[in-house]
Design an enzyme around this catalytic site. Structure first.
Site, PDB file in Angstrom:
ATOM      1  N   TYR A 150      45.108  32.460  60.726  1.00 42.52           N
ATOM      2  CA  TYR A 150      45.944  33.664  60.838  1.00 42.52           C
ATOM      3  C   TYR A 150      47.216  33.375  61.649  1.00 42.52           C
ATOM      4  CZ  TYR A 150      48.048  37.852  62.521  1.00 42.52           C
ATOM      5  OH  TYR A 150      49.002  38.774  62.834  1.00 42.52           O
TER       6      TYR A 150
ATOM      7  N   GLU B 162      52.173  37.287  68.763  1.00 44.19           N
ATOM      8  CA  GLU B 162      51.061  37.073  67.820  1.00 44.19           C
ATOM      9  C   GLU B 162      49.725  36.877  68.536  1.00 44.19           C
ATOM     10  OE1 GLU B 162      50.813  37.670  64.780  1.00 44.19           O
ATOM     11  OE2 GLU B 162      52.930  38.082  64.501  1.00 44.19           O
TER      12      GLU B 162
ATOM     13  N   ASP C 273      45.222  39.709  57.761  1.00 47.04           N
ATOM     14  CA  ASP C 273      44.540  40.330  58.900  1.00 47.04           C
ATOM     15  C   ASP C 273      43.839  41.596  58.408  1.00 47.04           C
ATOM     16  OD1 ASP C 273      46.553  42.175  58.538  1.00 47.04           O
ATOM     17  OD2 ASP C 273      47.289  42.129  60.599  1.00 47.04           O
TER      18      ASP C 273
END
Ligand code: SF4
Length: 336
Positions: free
Chosen positions: A129, A47, A147
């Site tokens: 996020y 990520e 996103d």
């Protein structure tokens, strides 16, 4: 509380869309290395790397990273130059430092990531996020990811013409994403939305004919009009860097804290007060934040015997250190 957006489909339609999306994802998803693991550390590494970087670029970095730093503990104990070197070429080095800081915080707290959004958000480098991606994929927390890919899909689904560079629009889209989220399987849902944006609902030439959501997509007929995004104009800049040779070595400096490229190596800026300019050697273009930069490299020598605070490095030594991307290109040019 279920939020009712004026422009969003009825609950029944959301439900059918969630089902279609999940079915599509099960058969169409790409086999990516971070999808073969349930290890929260490996998911966190992916990520951090995937923020602002494409999947194909990330794959080799991700695999090398896990060999060098296979656990939170190993990463926490690593020295910063080794961490930056492993990240070299991915750009946005703050992500590497944040991941390093996160590893230290996780190890201090007992070696495992916490399993709630507030606790995740309290850790270094974890914003909304990353908390949503990590929390949903690693722990099935009901957090919707928003996103660039997801924003594109949602604005097209709803034919939403609000400017996505405005914070108010992002808030609105987050509320819509929360409403659309399949809370029974947030991991699959979030990954499916991101996958749809990355492989089907493309910025140009979206493949609506094979899209699992096409029957309910309001923006399909003019998909490329979405999302609406106002862009600040890029400013042009020129700079000159000096290539100062001493035998087989070249003068380089490590960028101090508080400056862009902090911790990375680079060739010095040409300084007419201290250097004499020789011939032009190379020209490299690169982008940084809102600037489009043309970097001119010239040979140079010191005007006086000022002791430099940098180092003379051989090309071989340069290969072992982390260089800012345009300066790495310059080092490669010198190798030719
Ligand atoms: Fe995107 Fe087309 Fe699917 Fe709509 S139908 S979500 S525009 S790919």
């Amino acid at each position: 509380m279920t939020l009712k957006m004026k422009s969003s489909p009825a609950d029944k339609t959301w439900k059918a869309m969630r089902r279609n999306l999940a079915t599509w994802y099960t058969s169409a998803r790409r086999d990516l290395p971070w999808r073969r693991t349930t290890d929260p550390y490996a998911i966190a590494v992916s990520e951090f790397m995937l923020q602002q970087t494409q999947v194909v670029t990330v794959i080799p970095y991700y695999e090398r990273w896990l060999k060098s730093f296979p656990t939170w503990q190993v990463l926490a104990c690593a020295k910063e130059p080794a961490v930056i070197k492993a990240w070299e070429g991915l750009g946005y080095y703050r992500r590497a430092r944040n991941l390093h800081a996160l590893a230290k915080a996780v190890v201090r707290a007992g070696g495992e990531l916490p399993r709630s959004e507030p606790e995740l958000r309290a850790l270094p480098g974890i914003g909304p996020y990353t908390a949503a991606a990590l929390g949903s994929i690693a722990f099935q927390l009901p957090l919707a990811v928003l996103d660039g890919n997801v924003m594109r899909v949602l604005t097209r689904l709803l034919a939403l013409r609000d400017d996505i560079s405005r914070p108010q629009t992002r808030t609105k889209l987050q509320e819509i994403a929360d409403q659309f989220l399949d809370t029974r399987d947030p991991s699959t849902h979030n990954q499916a939305m991101m996958e749809l944006g990355a492989t089907v609902c493309l910025p140009r030439h979206p493949m609506c004919l094979i899209c699992p959501l096409s029957d309910d997509c309001s923006g399909r007929a003019h998909a490329e009009d979405f999302p609406v995004k106002s862009r600040p104009a890029q400013e042009k800049r020129a700079e000159t860097v000096a290539i100062i040779a001493y035998g087989e070595s070249f003068y380089c400096e490590q960028v101090p804290a508080g400056k862009p490229w902090h911790g990375l190596w680079r060739f010095p800026d040409f300084d007419p007060a201290r250097m004499e300019q020789g011939q032009p050697l190379s020209r490299i273009k690169y982008g940084i934040t809102r600037y489009s930069v043309t970097m001119h490299a010239v040979s140079a020598k010191w005007k006086s015997r000022v002791p430099p605070c940098g180092s003379y490095l051989t090309l071989e030594k340069m290969r072992t250190l982390a260089f800012a991307a345009p300066h790495r290109k310059l080092a490669q040019f010198l190798e030719q």
